[in-house]
Structure formats: C-alpha cells, structure tokens
Design an enzyme around this catalytic site. Structure first.
Site, PDB file in Angstrom:
ATOM      1  N   HIS A  73      -6.097  -4.040  -1.355  1.00 60.64           N
ATOM      2  CA  HIS A  73      -5.907  -2.914  -2.277  1.00 60.64           C
ATOM      3  C   HIS A  73      -6.014  -3.349  -3.737  1.00 60.64           C
ATOM      4  O   HIS A  73      -5.448  -2.692  -4.620  1.00 60.64           O
ATOM      5  CB  HIS A  73      -4.557  -2.250  -2.028  1.00 60.64           C
ATOM      6  CG  HIS A  73      -4.539  -1.364  -0.820  1.00 60.64           C
ATOM      7  ND1 HIS A  73      -5.023  -0.072  -0.824  1.00 60.64           N
ATOM      8  CD2 HIS A  73      -4.111  -1.608   0.447  1.00 60.64           C
ATOM      9  CE1 HIS A  73      -4.870   0.459   0.386  1.00 60.64           C
ATOM     10  NE2 HIS A  73      -4.327  -0.459   1.169  1.00 60.64           N
ATOM     11  N   LYS A 133     -12.781  -0.699   1.071  1.00 60.37           N
ATOM     12  CA  LYS A 133     -12.049   0.101   0.091  1.00 60.37           C
ATOM     13  C   LYS A 133     -12.873   0.177  -1.199  1.00 60.37           C
ATOM     14  O   LYS A 133     -13.838   0.924  -1.266  1.00 60.37           O
ATOM     15  CB  LYS A 133     -10.645  -0.468  -0.117  1.00 60.37           C
ATOM     16  CG  LYS A 133      -9.753  -0.298   1.113  1.00 60.37           C
ATOM     17  CD  LYS A 133      -8.357  -0.817   0.902  1.00 60.37           C
ATOM     18  CE  LYS A 133      -7.422  -0.465   2.040  1.00 60.37           C
ATOM     19  NZ  LYS A 133      -7.806  -0.973   3.347  1.00 60.37           N
ATOM     20  N   SER A 167       0.785  -1.230   0.000  1.00 61.81           N
ATOM     21  CA  SER A 167       0.000   0.000   0.000  1.00 61.81           C
ATOM     22  C   SER A 167       0.818   1.281   0.000  1.00 61.81           C
ATOM     23  O   SER A 167       0.326   2.323  -0.436  1.00 61.81           O
ATOM     24  CB  SER A 167      -0.951   0.011   1.200  1.00 61.81           C
ATOM     25  OG  SER A 167      -0.231  -0.061   2.414  1.00 61.81           O
TER      26      SER A 167
END
Length: 397
Positions: free
Chosen positions: A212, A243, A184
């Site tokens: 992610h 997310k 990340s």
C-alpha cells in the site's frame, strides 16, 4: 453423505448473514477507474487501490496490448521449466533498480510472495517477530514456517523490544521483524526508522510488505523505506503490482541477491505457480516507468487526500489521523457497524461507491468506511464524495 455437509455449510452461511458480515460483490460493467458503472448505476469510485489512476491509463493499456501481440497470452508454465521470458527478467531488474535492492523475484501475487518467504528462510531455531495488524498473507506465510513466533502490539516499539528480548533469551539463531509498511485498515505507517534501530540492536533482519505504498509514498514513490530514510536497512521487501503499479496482478520479493537466489530454488508458490502473464508484466513495466518519470500523479494524490481529510473533518466526521490516501471514516460504538453499512448503501444509491468494514475485519466497536483516494479523482469528485457522506448521514441518522 453430502446432504448433511450441505446443511452444515448452509447453516454457516446463514450465521454469517445474521451477523451482518456477508460479503456481496458489486459487479462493475466498466473498466476500473475513478468513475465506474455498476449493474444499477454510474458511481464515483472511492474504494479501489488504484492510487495513481493507472488501472485504465492509456499508456499502460497500450504496452499491455503490444505485449499480447509480441509475447502471447500466457506462459502455460512455471518459471524454471519454460515460463521465463525476457519480459520477466527485465521487470525484475527494473524493480530492483527502482527500490535500490540487489535482486527481485516475481510471484503471481503478493499473497504468494508473502507465503513463499518464511518457510524457506526461517526454521525451528529461528524467531519471527510480527506486528499484530500485519496482512493475512503474512500471517499465513508465518504459519508455514516452523520458526518460533512472537507478536507485538501495532507499531509499539516498547513491545517490539520486549519480544526481541524474548526471542534472544530463547536462543533464536535468526531473528526477523516483520511489518506492513502501511496498515491497510488504518492508513497508518509502520515506524520503520525505529524498527530498523531495534533490529540493528538485536541483530535482526527487517521484512516489510509495502503493497500500500510502492509507487506513491516517498519523494520518488519508492515506498515507506524511502519515506523513513531506511532504504539501505530493510532486508526483505515484498509488494504488489496490483495496486498503484497498474492494478492488475503479480507480486514480488526484492532483497539481497542470496535471498532471492534461494527463493528461486525453494519457494513453493514460485516453483509451482504459472508465471505472470506477459501482458501484465509489460503493463506493470510501463506503470513503473510512469512513476519514475514524473511526480505529478503523486502530488495530485497528496492534494486529494489532504482536501478530503480537511472537508470531512469540517463536516464533523471522525477520521483516523494520517496523510495516507487510505482515509478511514469511523463509526464507533455498538451500532457503528449498522450505521456504516447503511451510510455506504445510501451513498451508492447517490452515485458514490464506498465500502463499510466491521468486526471481524476490524476490532469490535471500530466500524468504519474506508475511503481510498486516487490521483484520477478531480477536486469536484472529492467534494462530491464529502457531500454524499453528509447527505447519507442526514438521511440515516
């Protein structure tokens, strides 16, 4: 007694401030979106994990509202007592179908998911081989296990081989290679095809935290295993609903049926945490259905990422290589942390919200502003962000 403790804590807080590492929370006065308002001003938001722009999507919000009426506000229980609704099992089945796994188990967060796996599956006779840049939740989860621990240099396959050899030579019974799918702070991918090859050679399992990536990486948005063509070779997948998949909360482990069944029996964060709220489950389900129906948002995100990288490079900024929508803008050197912070502050004053990162979050001398693109950004938004970087550089020096 507390007086002395209070003084010690205050001194620690002052040390954090003096080091320039104190984290101030900027309060938003609007929904999470590509455009937000803070207590001071309106701003373009380039620091959220809202990759597909679904945090304020009308369809996701409507599904969540409907669930409030039909299923209530909260469960007031853990799953095995009376905290399981049809909604929860439906989302678990949906995630499994999407990722191509046998089964899925929901957690209140991916932090809890990562914290609940290793202690259950790996004991003192086993070995966990972990990438040095893995997320804090993986590090904490590994610490809860009594397994032997090995760490390999980030995405370094020669070092991974060396650690696997060391685990084998130590007589490890079960071995597992553990990695983030996307790191990340760098926006770089773990080489999952090579990792799977080495795992096969040494008889190891493969664990990937794909927080992610799920929803937007890969042709179908199924994450890094799809990108590297190893969807049938990753044994344990963890990820978040917080997310790209709506941006609310909740996480999951998606894996072989037997692993998920054992986690339901023994995983402490699952057994002792309240179930994910019904409205979050329903909204996440709607987000996942949007991902499955159309690639339009993924294509927009890809175009925005490429445009930002190109324009910033042309403007003379140093960016880490890559194609992920995490685009770190680097400020190396001893004074890099100061410059990154001053530029981020200047940009917020001009209506562009970004965050600077420095040691100990990233290595010394490698300060950066981590820009995160979203499908909700327009081309004009991306260009405005680049213009704000240029203006801040001119102003700060």
């Amino acid at each position: 007694m507390y007086g002395s403790v209070k003084d010690e804590i205050a001194a620690t807080l002052q040390e954090i401030r003096d080091a320039g590492l104190y984290k101030n929370e900027r309060e938003l006065t609007s929904p999470q979106s590509a455009h937000v308002t803070t207590l001071k001003a309106e701003a373009l938001n380039f620091c959220a994990n809202n990759y597909l722009g679904l945090a304020d999507d009308a369809g996701v919000i409507e599904a969540s509202k409907k669930a409030l009426d039909e299923w209530g506000f909260g469960m007031a229980s853990v799953r095995f007592i009376c905290g399981t609704q049809t909604l929860h099992t439906s989302l678990e089945h949906k995630i499994s179908e999407f990722l191509g796994t046998d089964a899925t188990i929901l957690y209140s967060s991916c932090f809890d998911a990562n914290g609940g796996v290793f202690e259950v599956l790996f004991g003192a006779e086993d070995a966990i081989i972990s990438d040095e840049l893995n997320h804090a939740s993986i590090i904490d989860g590994v610490r809860l296990s009594k397994a032997m621990r090995y760490r390999y240099r980030n995405a370094d396959m020669a070092d991974l081989r060396a650690q696997l050899e060391a685990a084998r030579d130590a007589g490890a019974k079960r071995k597992v290679v553990v990695t983030d799918g996307v790191f990340s702070m760098d926006g770089s991918y773990a080489p999952l095809d090579e990792i799977c090859d080495l795992a096969d050679e040494f008889g190891a399992l493969v664990f990937v935290d794909d927080s992610h990536a799920v929803g937007f990486v890969g042709d179908g948005g199924r994450g890094t295993p799809e990108l590297f063509g190893v969807m049938d070779r990753v044994d344990i997948l963890t990820g978040t609903l917080g997310k790209a998949l709506g941006g609310a909360s909740g996480g999951y482990v998606s894996s072989h049926q037997e692993i998920v069944d054992l986690l339901r029996q023994r995983s402490r964060p699952y057994l002792f945490s309240n179930s994910v709220a019904p409205s979050v489950v329903a909204g996440s389900m709607a987000a996942l259905e949007l991902v499955e129906r159309s690639a339009e948002k993924r294509e927009t995100l890809k175009a925005n990422t490429a445009l930002f990288h190109s324009l910033m490079t042309e403007a003379g900024f140093e960016l880490l290589p890559g194609t992920h929508p995490i685009r770190p803008v680097m400020f190396p050197g001893e004074d890099g942390a100061r410059r990154a912070t001053e530029i981020a502050d200047h940009m917020l004053g001009n209506g562009v919200y970004v965050i600077a990162f420095s040691f100990p979050v990233v290595p010394r001398g490698k300060a950066r502003i981590r820009v995160q693109l979203s499908a909700a950004h327009s081309e004009a938004d991306v260009r405005a962000c680049v213009d704000a970087f240029v203006a801040a550089r001119d102003a700060v020096g």
